[in-house]
Design a protein around this motif. Sequence first.
Motif, PDB file in Angstrom:
ATOM      1  N   CYS A 131     108.306  18.623  61.077  1.00 55.71           N
ATOM      2  CA  CYS A 131     109.129  19.460  60.809  1.00 55.71           C
ATOM      3  C   CYS A 131     109.072  21.036  60.766  1.00 55.71           C
ATOM      4  O   CYS A 131     108.182  21.362  60.224  1.00 55.71           O
ATOM      5  N   LEU A 132     109.889  21.683  61.446  1.00 50.66           N
ATOM      6  CA  LEU A 132     109.743  23.383  61.739  1.00 50.66           C
ATOM      7  C   LEU A 132     111.066  23.843  61.158  1.00 50.66           C
ATOM      8  O   LEU A 132     112.086  23.507  62.008  1.00 50.66           O
ATOM      9  N   VAL A 133     111.055  24.808  60.324  1.00 49.06           N
ATOM     10  CA  VAL A 133     112.138  25.453  59.728  1.00 49.06           C
ATOM     11  C   VAL A 133     112.040  26.801  60.616  1.00 49.06           C
ATOM     12  O   VAL A 133     111.130  27.674  60.261  1.00 49.06           O
ATOM     13  N   LYS A 134     113.076  26.959  61.286  1.00 47.99           N
ATOM     14  CA  LYS A 134     113.130  28.214  62.467  1.00 47.99           C
ATOM     15  C   LYS A 134     113.680  29.385  61.614  1.00 47.99           C
ATOM     16  O   LYS A 134     113.171  30.304  61.757  1.00 47.99           O
ATOM     17  N   ASN A 135     114.489  29.196  60.810  1.00 41.48           N
ATOM     18  CA  ASN A 135     115.030  30.599  60.158  1.00 41.48           C
ATOM     19  C   ASN A 135     115.538  31.673  61.094  1.00 41.48           C
ATOM     20  O   ASN A 135     114.881  32.836  60.862  1.00 41.48           O
TER      21      ASN A 135
END
Length: 195
Positions: A131-135
Amino acid sequence: GVSHVLTLALQELSLLCKRDVNGVGMLYELLRSRWLQALLKIYECLQHYLGKRPAPVMLQAHALNREVIELLHEAPPSGEVKELRRLLRSPHFKAALLSAHDTVAQKDFEPTLPPLPDNIPENEEAMRIVCLVKNNQPLGATIKRHEITGDITVARVIHGGLADRSGLLYAGDKLVEVNGVPVEGLEPEQVINIL
């Protein structure tokens, strides 16, 4: 607090300044500057505020917004009532402000992952859910189609990028699903659009 310590330091520097010690005059002027004094006061106020551990008044501002809009329907029509209804119904207010409030109030910062399937065979290769949150920042990795298997794989992880800093993606990793969408049979360009 910090302001008191600064006042004491200024008194000491004032004595040294009279003796003309190298650099003390410049330091004295810096510490006396209005912008530094104001910055330290802001710092103290923030420290005091953080010490109180502020808590939201309510967790669901959206529900209150709907309730207020319903009450405004019963109010006698006036310019102010119409304007307030228009503001409370605006997408920017509802989507941005109220959603942000509810997210922070509920401490719902992390994305939720789907549960792992129960029927994973024992002899299968290990699978990681990443799970990578790119923003709005780039992923920092490139993908390609494997020449032999046809799988979509990570071709390269760019040094210093999000994927590299997270330590969760490696060159050669096979992508099975992206944002809940299976990638089998998709072209790399289509997968990039999902990312």
